[in-house]
Scaffold this active site. Structure first.
Site, PDB file in Angstrom:
ATOM      1  N   HIS A   1      95.238   7.479  33.104  1.00 33.72           N
ATOM      2  CA  HIS A   1      94.635   7.336  31.777  1.00 33.72           C
ATOM      3  C   HIS A   1      95.072   8.490  30.875  1.00 33.72           C
ATOM      4  CE1 HIS A   1      91.878   4.502  33.788  1.00 33.72           C
ATOM      5  NE2 HIS A   1      91.669   4.009  32.573  1.00 33.72           N
TER       6      HIS A   1
ATOM      7  N   LYS B   1      90.331  11.254  28.471  1.00 32.54           N
ATOM      8  CA  LYS B   1      89.311  10.536  29.259  1.00 32.54           C
ATOM      9  C   LYS B   1      88.426  11.532  29.998  1.00 32.54           C
ATOM     10  CE  LYS B   1      88.548   6.803  32.553  1.00 32.54           C
ATOM     11  NZ  LYS B   1      87.441   6.223  31.793  1.00 32.54           N
TER      12      LYS B   1
ATOM     13  N   THR C   1      86.814   1.690  36.636  1.00 37.78           N
ATOM     14  CA  THR C   1      87.564   0.555  37.205  1.00 37.78           C
ATOM     15  C   THR C   1      88.041   0.873  38.621  1.00 37.78           C
ATOM     16  OG1 THR C   1      88.262  -0.016  34.978  1.00 37.78           O
ATOM     17  CG2 THR C   1      89.531  -0.975  36.780  1.00 37.78           C
TER      18      THR C   1
HETATM   19  P1  NAD Z   1      85.403   8.478  22.846  1.00 39.09           P
HETATM   20  O1  NAD Z   1      85.053   9.826  23.341  1.00 39.09           O
HETATM   21  O2  NAD Z   1      86.616   8.298  21.991  1.00 39.09           O
HETATM   22  O3  NAD Z   1      84.163   7.872  22.010  1.00 39.09           O
HETATM   23  C1  NAD Z   1      82.822   8.029  22.375  1.00 39.09           C
HETATM   24  C2  NAD Z   1      81.994   8.057  21.084  1.00 39.09           C
HETATM   25  O4  NAD Z   1      80.615   8.053  21.451  1.00 39.09           O
HETATM   26  C3  NAD Z   1      82.251   9.316  20.222  1.00 39.09           C
HETATM   27  O5  NAD Z   1      82.431   8.958  18.873  1.00 39.09           O
HETATM   28  C4  NAD Z   1      80.972  10.126  20.416  1.00 39.09           C
HETATM   29  O6  NAD Z   1      80.634  10.925  19.293  1.00 39.09           O
HETATM   30  C5  NAD Z   1      79.946   9.001  20.620  1.00 39.09           C
HETATM   31  N1  NAD Z   1      78.717   9.457  21.283  1.00 39.09           N
HETATM   32  C6  NAD Z   1      78.557  10.433  22.201  1.00 39.09           C
HETATM   33  N2  NAD Z   1      77.266  10.552  22.550  1.00 39.09           N
HETATM   34  C7  NAD Z   1      76.578   9.626  21.821  1.00 39.09           C
HETATM   35  C8  NAD Z   1      75.217   9.280  21.735  1.00 39.09           C
HETATM   36  N3  NAD Z   1      74.271   9.923  22.461  1.00 39.09           N
HETATM   37  N4  NAD Z   1      74.864   8.271  20.899  1.00 39.09           N
HETATM   38  C9  NAD Z   1      75.790   7.632  20.142  1.00 39.09           C
HETATM   39  N5  NAD Z   1      77.118   7.928  20.181  1.00 39.09           N
HETATM   40  C10 NAD Z   1      77.505   8.926  21.020  1.00 39.09           C
HETATM   41  O7  NAD Z   1      85.489   7.563  24.137  1.00 39.09           O
HETATM   42  P2  NAD Z   1      86.178   6.114  24.281  1.00 39.09           P
HETATM   43  O8  NAD Z   1      87.579   6.283  24.759  1.00 39.09           O
HETATM   44  O9  NAD Z   1      85.870   5.287  23.081  1.00 39.09           O
HETATM   45  O10 NAD Z   1      85.349   5.559  25.545  1.00 39.09           O
HETATM   46  C11 NAD Z   1      83.931   5.439  25.495  1.00 39.09           C
HETATM   47  C12 NAD Z   1      83.425   5.042  26.875  1.00 39.09           C
HETATM   48  O11 NAD Z   1      83.886   3.721  27.195  1.00 39.09           O
HETATM   49  C13 NAD Z   1      83.931   5.938  28.019  1.00 39.09           C
HETATM   50  O12 NAD Z   1      82.898   6.075  28.980  1.00 39.09           O
HETATM   51  C14 NAD Z   1      85.094   5.148  28.600  1.00 39.09           C
HETATM   52  O13 NAD Z   1      85.356   5.462  29.940  1.00 39.09           O
HETATM   53  C15 NAD Z   1      84.560   3.749  28.451  1.00 39.09           C
HETATM   54  N6  NAD Z   1      85.558   2.679  28.438  1.00 39.09           N
HETATM   55  C16 NAD Z   1      85.217   1.523  29.038  1.00 39.09           C
HETATM   56  C17 NAD Z   1      86.049   0.433  28.994  1.00 39.09           C
HETATM   57  C18 NAD Z   1      85.598  -0.856  29.616  1.00 39.09           C
HETATM   58  O14 NAD Z   1      86.351  -1.857  29.553  1.00 39.09           O
HETATM   59  N7  NAD Z   1      84.405  -0.906  30.193  1.00 39.09           N
HETATM   60  C19 NAD Z   1      87.266   0.510  28.310  1.00 39.09           C
HETATM   61  C20 NAD Z   1      87.607   1.711  27.681  1.00 39.09           C
HETATM   62  C21 NAD Z   1      86.727   2.787  27.733  1.00 39.09           C
END
Ligand code: NAD
Length: 229
Positions: free
Chosen positions: A136, A140, A147
């Protein structure tokens, strides 16, 4: 037909996934991002005006999100990964009262990989050494990826041996997400590989899950349920 659109609260809207979901939803006729929350915003207040909430934030947000969903009786789609056992328990408890889709990966391709991995390990048996490699982008936060953990669980459940399954996590450049499951046997090796080229694949799946979860009985669902696999 604006009135019949699904009204979504997006938590983590300023993040990498959040921005892609906001853009994608503009092209979806059945979905409207009616509210957005990021760090410091009041999730419960934002949820009032919505039919369902999608969470792509960070594991620490789960308590507030579950509390707000229980209070407002709104279904949830949780895409965030890296929860502690206590945080997972909060999700399981909330799912006793609400329908929740909780998936480590929302892409159709990875869900096919989940199904093929279970099938391959059942065919190959315990003779093959197993390994998972995930790569990744460097931003990350969790490792191994959600996954990769799901893949390890599938492998563990499908084989009788309790030999540890090594997971190698690589953080490199801007890689969206790659997962390889390796079956290494005497004189042969099978590799199942999935490469995500765009976050849109996860966003699409999450929006599909949000439409699907509305009106479902309380319970914890995965993307396999949404896809009918
Ligand atoms: P990122 O860090 O770019 O974005 C996370 C956002 O959440 C940021 O804008 C942050 O300010 C905000 N945030 C943090 N704490 C918060 C809170 N208490 N309340 C509201 N907002 C809050 O991360 P990303 O790359 O967008 O990934 C987000 C999550 O999704 C990660 O855990 C990642 O592993 C997961 N993810 C899952 C999948 C899936 O298919 N399930 C795919 C991609 C990413």
């Amino acid at each position: 037909m604006k009135e019949s659109r699904v009204r979504v609260l997006l938590v983590g809207s300023a993040g990498r996934m959040g921005k892609v979901i906001v853009d994608l939803a503009k092209r979806e006729p059945n979905i409207e991002i009616a509210a957005q929350c990021d760090l410091g915003d009041d999730v419960a207040a934002a949820m009032q005006n919505c039919d369902v909430a999608i969470d792509f934030s960070q594991p620490g947000a789960v308590e507030e999100i579950c509390r707000a969903a229980l209070q407002g009786r709104r279904p949830l789609v949780i895409g965030t990964t890296g929860h502690s056992p206590e945080q997972r328990r909060l999700i399981e408890e909330a799912a006793e009262s609400l329908p929740i889709v909780f998936a480590s990966n929302f892409s159709v391709g990875v869900n096919a990989l989940f199904a093929l991995t279970g099938k391959a390990v059942r065919i190959l048996g315990d003779e093959f050494d197993l390994e998972i490699i995930e790569t990744h982008h460097v931003m990350k936060k969790d490792a191994p990826s959600g996954t990769a953990k799901t893949l390890a669980e599938i492998l563990k459940h499908a084989r009788t041996s309790d030999k540890k399954i090594p997971i190698q996590s690589i953080r490199e450049g801007e890689v969206v997400g790659e997962h390889t499951v390796i079956f290494d046997g005497a004189g042969e090796r099978l590799e199942l590989v999935h490469r995500a080229r765009s976050r849109e694949t996860f966003a699409k799946g999450a929006l599909r899950a949000a439409e699907w979860v509305i009106g479902k009985p309380a319970g914890l669902y995965t993307m396999q349920d949404v896809l009918g696999l």
